[in-house]
Design a protein around this motif. Structure first.
Motif, PDB file in Angstrom:
ATOM      1  N   THR A 168       0.803  -1.104   0.045  1.00 53.85           N
ATOM      2  CA  THR A 168      -0.091   0.123   0.024  1.00 53.85           C
ATOM      3  C   THR A 168       0.891   1.333   0.091  1.00 53.85           C
ATOM      4  OG1 THR A 168       0.002  -0.193   2.531  1.00 53.85           O
ATOM      5  CG2 THR A 168      -1.871  -1.032   1.269  1.00 53.85           C
ATOM      6  N   ARG A 169       2.142   1.086   0.750  1.00 57.67           N
ATOM      7  CA  ARG A 169       2.988   2.443   0.502  1.00 57.67           C
ATOM      8  C   ARG A 169       3.564   2.598  -0.806  1.00 57.67           C
ATOM      9  NH1 ARG A 169       5.139   0.869   4.990  1.00 57.67           N
ATOM     10  NH2 ARG A 169       6.688  -0.221   4.112  1.00 57.67           N
ATOM     11  N   GLU A 170       3.694   1.557  -1.572  1.00 57.20           N
ATOM     12  CA  GLU A 170       4.119   1.740  -2.871  1.00 57.20           C
ATOM     13  C   GLU A 170       3.112   2.126  -3.735  1.00 57.20           C
ATOM     14  OE1 GLU A 170       6.160   2.133  -6.484  1.00 57.20           O
ATOM     15  OE2 GLU A 170       6.838   1.934  -4.613  1.00 57.20           O
ATOM     16  N   TRP A 171       1.775   1.543  -3.577  1.00 57.57           N
ATOM     17  CA  TRP A 171       0.610   1.903  -4.388  1.00 57.57           C
ATOM     18  C   TRP A 171       0.189   3.584  -4.222  1.00 57.57           C
ATOM     19  CZ3 TRP A 171      -3.854   4.008  -3.145  1.00 57.57           C
ATOM     20  CH2 TRP A 171      -5.276   4.071  -4.056  1.00 57.57           C
ATOM     21  N   GLY A 172       0.554   3.867  -2.943  1.00 63.49           N
ATOM     22  CA  GLY A 172       0.402   5.403  -2.489  1.00 63.49           C
ATOM     23  C   GLY A 172       1.279   6.461  -2.968  1.00 63.49           C
ATOM     24  N   ARG A 173       2.297   6.096  -3.581  1.00 61.24           N
ATOM     25  CA  ARG A 173       3.073   7.161  -4.109  1.00 61.24           C
ATOM     26  C   ARG A 173       2.652   7.504  -5.609  1.00 61.24           C
ATOM     27  NH1 ARG A 173       7.750   3.072  -2.935  1.00 61.24           N
ATOM     28  NH2 ARG A 173       8.504   3.695  -0.874  1.00 61.24           N
ATOM     29  N   GLU A 174       2.949   8.825  -5.712  1.00 60.66           N
ATOM     30  CA  GLU A 174       2.601   9.558  -6.811  1.00 60.66           C
ATOM     31  C   GLU A 174       2.752   8.930  -8.162  1.00 60.66           C
ATOM     32  OE1 GLU A 174       2.976  13.866  -8.851  1.00 60.66           O
ATOM     33  OE2 GLU A 174       3.901  13.675  -6.986  1.00 60.66           O
ATOM     34  N   ARG A 175       4.002   8.339  -8.188  1.00 62.40           N
ATOM     35  CA  ARG A 175       4.080   7.468  -9.465  1.00 62.40           C
ATOM     36  C   ARG A 175       4.367   6.101  -9.124  1.00 62.40           C
ATOM     37  NH1 ARG A 175       4.169  11.172 -13.560  1.00 62.40           N
ATOM     38  NH2 ARG A 175       4.397  13.389 -13.083  1.00 62.40           N
ATOM     39  N   GLY A 176       3.793   5.550  -7.923  1.00 63.10           N
ATOM     40  CA  GLY A 176       4.264   4.267  -7.666  1.00 63.10           C
ATOM     41  C   GLY A 176       3.226   3.195  -8.492  1.00 63.10           C
ATOM     42  N   ASP A 177       3.888   1.937  -8.286  1.00 62.80           N
ATOM     43  CA  ASP A 177       3.326   0.913  -9.083  1.00 62.80           C
ATOM     44  C   ASP A 177       2.060   0.781  -8.571  1.00 62.80           C
ATOM     45  OD1 ASP A 177       2.719  -1.705 -10.038  1.00 62.80           O
ATOM     46  OD2 ASP A 177       4.283  -2.798  -8.860  1.00 62.80           O
ATOM     47  N   PRO A 178       0.959   0.950  -9.539  1.00 63.47           N
ATOM     48  CA  PRO A 178      -0.375   0.616  -9.460  1.00 63.47           C
ATOM     49  C   PRO A 178      -0.821  -0.572  -8.755  1.00 63.47           C
ATOM     50  CG  PRO A 178       0.108   0.528 -11.813  1.00 63.47           C
ATOM     51  CD  PRO A 178       1.374   0.939 -11.012  1.00 63.47           C
ATOM     52  N   GLY A 179       0.106  -1.590  -8.815  1.00 68.43           N
ATOM     53  CA  GLY A 179      -0.423  -2.860  -8.320  1.00 68.43           C
ATOM     54  C   GLY A 179      -0.613  -4.007  -9.218  1.00 68.43           C
ATOM     55  N   SER A 180       0.545  -4.340 -10.031  1.00 67.01           N
ATOM     56  CA  SER A 180       0.297  -5.168 -10.981  1.00 67.01           C
ATOM     57  C   SER A 180       0.533  -6.507 -10.506  1.00 67.01           C
ATOM     58  CB  SER A 180       1.330  -5.189 -12.256  1.00 67.01           C
ATOM     59  OG  SER A 180       2.712  -4.886 -11.790  1.00 67.01           O
ATOM     60  N   ASN A 181       0.718  -6.860  -9.099  1.00 68.59           N
ATOM     61  CA  ASN A 181       0.854  -8.120  -8.655  1.00 68.59           C
ATOM     62  C   ASN A 181      -0.346  -8.861  -8.708  1.00 68.59           C
ATOM     63  OD1 ASN A 181      -0.854  -8.262  -6.151  1.00 68.59           O
ATOM     64  ND2 ASN A 181       0.227  -6.193  -6.254  1.00 68.59           N
ATOM     65  N   SER A 182      -0.255 -10.238  -8.618  1.00 72.04           N
ATOM     66  CA  SER A 182      -1.348 -11.360  -8.843  1.00 72.04           C
ATOM     67  C   SER A 182      -2.474 -11.168  -7.987  1.00 72.04           C
ATOM     68  CB  SER A 182      -0.702 -12.822  -9.013  1.00 72.04           C
ATOM     69  OG  SER A 182      -0.130 -13.024  -7.478  1.00 72.04           O
ATOM     70  N   GLY A 183      -2.060 -10.510  -6.743  1.00 69.51           N
ATOM     71  CA  GLY A 183      -3.340 -10.199  -5.722  1.00 69.51           C
ATOM     72  C   GLY A 183      -3.082 -11.444  -4.618  1.00 69.51           C
ATOM     73  N   ALA A 184      -1.924 -12.204  -4.622  1.00 70.58           N
ATOM     74  CA  ALA A 184      -2.105 -13.323  -3.761  1.00 70.58           C
ATOM     75  C   ALA A 184      -1.694 -12.729  -2.184  1.00 70.58           C
ATOM     76  CB  ALA A 184      -0.555 -14.290  -4.112  1.00 70.58           C
ATOM     77  N   GLU A 185      -1.157 -11.504  -2.324  1.00 68.95           N
ATOM     78  CA  GLU A 185      -0.978 -10.915  -0.933  1.00 68.95           C
ATOM     79  C   GLU A 185      -1.956  -9.963  -0.378  1.00 68.95           C
ATOM     80  OE1 GLU A 185       3.021  -9.288  -2.259  1.00 68.95           O
ATOM     81  OE2 GLU A 185       3.754 -10.288  -0.206  1.00 68.95           O
ATOM     82  N   VAL A 186      -3.216 -10.048  -1.275  1.00 62.60           N
ATOM     83  CA  VAL A 186      -4.147  -8.936  -0.818  1.00 62.60           C
ATOM     84  C   VAL A 186      -4.750  -9.233   0.445  1.00 62.60           C
ATOM     85  CG1 VAL A 186      -6.562  -8.470  -1.317  1.00 62.60           C
ATOM     86  CG2 VAL A 186      -4.940  -8.225  -3.137  1.00 62.60           C
ATOM     87  N   PRO A 187      -4.947 -10.732   0.902  1.00 59.17           N
ATOM     88  CA  PRO A 187      -5.439 -10.977   2.276  1.00 59.17           C
ATOM     89  C   PRO A 187      -4.565 -10.101   3.288  1.00 59.17           C
ATOM     90  CG  PRO A 187      -5.649 -12.922   0.884  1.00 59.17           C
ATOM     91  CD  PRO A 187      -4.859 -12.004   0.126  1.00 59.17           C
ATOM     92  N   GLU A 188      -3.163 -10.378   3.158  1.00 56.84           N
ATOM     93  CA  GLU A 188      -2.354  -9.800   4.122  1.00 56.84           C
ATOM     94  C   GLU A 188      -2.394  -8.099   4.048  1.00 56.84           C
ATOM     95  OE1 GLU A 188       2.443  -9.221   4.556  1.00 56.84           O
ATOM     96  OE2 GLU A 188       1.569 -11.240   3.705  1.00 56.84           O
ATOM     97  N   VAL A 189      -2.560  -7.545   2.906  1.00 56.66           N
ATOM     98  CA  VAL A 189      -2.985  -6.210   2.843  1.00 56.66           C
ATOM     99  C   VAL A 189      -4.374  -5.889   3.629  1.00 56.66           C
ATOM    100  CG1 VAL A 189      -3.397  -4.455   0.993  1.00 56.66           C
ATOM    101  CG2 VAL A 189      -1.609  -5.994   0.656  1.00 56.66           C
TER     102      VAL A 189
END
Length: 493
Positions: A168-189
């Motif tokens: 979420t820290r990376e996602w929140g950055r102005e030009r951060g990664d929009p979140g192209s991961n598979s979503g496997a870590e979403v429950p942890e997030v």
């Protein structure tokens, strides 16, 4: 990318915070000569849930949620309305009696607040200075009890919860990664976001100046971007629709429903007319008054403010309004200065690109111009019905101001109060925005928009913390702003 969930509090701390929280009281509408209410209680786990008691007897609890050793308990009940309700309109919970002013069938006193926080460092501010205006509102209620508290958006600034997890820290950055991961870590997030947002709500709503009024005055609330994260809906679609973006929205919605509506997903209160649940638009009918709040965030994207569900439920709510006053909450102002000039400059000034999302948040953005005109026509159609007047209440801009929209049946008023605790922007910013507003605007021919100073003020925008008061006295509506420097003159609307 992996990372450990950031625990900013253990269960004992969450339970300590929950122990100081008072009930949260929500308005559900009228049923004959009785007012329908819901009260939410958050407490550490207990083997037997307490009953709520009214003059009519005990009200059994309903368990909404159990998490982190905490219980979210709801009580749904009614209280009488009428001229003499002080002896009968009360509820008792955990040995404390809370008197509620339910005389909705005559004169009314309503408070409107917005922007209850700031983007960074809100938790570090001393409560006494942070909540000066909440304390004033408490004192005003003690002198003359309010009937209703309206919350126009940004009741909580959730931005800092993005620090809960590396993704979420990376996602929140102005030009951060929009979140192209598979979503496997979403429950942890999700787990990380839930914990920090729960703590933030407990910290905020447990502050005495806020808690003392939320337990006695019924609330109706609509969210805005900071209840989710800064600029939600105006960010790039790829970011919003990523696995991390979906997690941020889902957790924010879950906690908004619980703490600001006394509800849970899949069982929205009947004040929300959208059967799909996509839009959280609500409407509540009182004698001579319809309260409506369109949801301007749930379906928002860069090229739209409301989606199909939002427009459908807004039409339903306005069609249900009867003779009298309509108070419509627009979390971002419906009447505002032309922004096309600023947006044109920004297109040739790369340094200003970081403000693009802020401008897209506004109805007046060139991106939303067609939809804005549709919104204004919808408001005018309701305002111009026989025996009906519509007034728009708004916040979001951290300034106090007002505006009018010309109409064949008399001016449609917009009253902007923002924010009750958010620090005001510099006076130079207010002056520059006022200069832009002075140019005027008429997106609909024959319906000119005017932005005007508060009563007794000389500048269009007032850069002070503030909240709004509305009163219906003998059928006449008037409004005034409670500024940090004192109350304005009254305005008949």
């Amino acid at each position: 990318m992996t990372g450990r969930v950031t625990d900013i509090a253990d269960n004992a701390e969450l339970q300590r915070l929950a122990g100081r929280l008072k009930p949260l009281l929500f308005l559900r509408g009228m049923e004959g000569d009785r007012v329908r209410l819901a009260a939410l209680l958050i407490r550490p786990f207990m083997p037997e849930l307490p009953n709520l008691v009214t003059r009519n007897g005990a009200v059994e609890p309903e368990l909404l949620l159990s998490r982190y050793g905490l219980l979210a308990i709801r009580y749904t009940f009614t209280l009488p309305t009428g001229a003499d309700v002080q002896k009968a309109a009360w509820y008792e919970l955990e040995g404390t009696r809370y008197v509620v002013n339910t005389a909705y069938d005559s004169d009314l006193a309503i408070a409107f607040v917005s922007c209850n926080g700031q983007e960074e460092g809100d938790r570090e501010r001393p409560e006494e200075s942070r909540n000066v205006l909440w304390a004033r509102l408490d004192a005003a209620h003690a002198r003359k009890p309010l009937h209703l508290l309206l919350h126009g958006g940004d009741q909580i600034y959730a931005d800092e919860i993005l620090d809960a997890h590396p993704l979420t820290r990376e996602w929140g950055r102005e030009r951060g990664d929009p979140g192209s991961n598979s979503g496997a870590e979403v429950p942890e997030v999700v787990a990380a976001l839930r914990r920090v947002l729960l703590q933030r709500y407990l910290e905020l709503y447990g502050q005495p100046a806020i808690a003392d009024i939320l337990c006695r005055v019924p609330s109706l609330a609509m969210w805005d971007d900071h209840d989710i994260c800064d600029g939600w809906g105006s960010l790039p679609n790829k970011k919003l629709d990523s696995p991390v973006g979906n997690a941020v929205f889902a957790v924010a919605r879950e906690h908004f429903l619980l703490f600001q509506m006394g509800a849970v997903e899949g069982a929205l209160p009947d004040v929300c007319p959208d059967p799909s649940g996509l839009s959280l638009t609500w409407r509540v009918k009182l004698p001579g008054l319809m309260l409506i709040a369109p949801d301007l965030r749930s379906e928002r994207r860069r090229d739209r403010v409301m989606g199909p569900a939002g427009w459908r439920t807004l039409a339903t709510a306005l069609a249900d309004a009867e003779d009298g006053r309509i108070l419509l909450l627009s979390s971002v102002p419906a009447l505002g200065p032309r922004l096309s000039l600023i947006e044109t400059v920004m297109r040739i000034t790369p340094i200003a690109e970081k403000y693009e999302d802020d401008l897209r948040d506004q109805w007046q953005s060139r991106t939303h111009r067609e939809e804005w005109c549709k919104f204004l026509r919808t408001l005018l159609a309701a305002h111009e019905r026989d025996n009906t007047r519509l007034t728009v209440l708004s916040g979001e801009i951290h300034l106090a101001t007002r505006g009018t929209l010309a109409s064949d049946t008399g001016e449609l008023h917009q009253l902007v109060a923002s924010g009750i605790t958010h620090p005001p922007p510099p006076k130079a910013y207010a002056a520059a925005l006022g200069a832009l507003a002075s140019l005027g605007s008429a997106p609909l021919k024959q319906h000119k928009i005017k932005l005007l100073p508060l009563p007794g003020k000389s500048t269009i925008y007032t850069a002070e913390r503030n909240y709004l008061m509305l009163a219906r006295r003998h059928g006449t509506w008037e409004a005034w702003w409670e500024l940090e420097s004192g109350a304005t003159e009254k305005l008949v609307i």
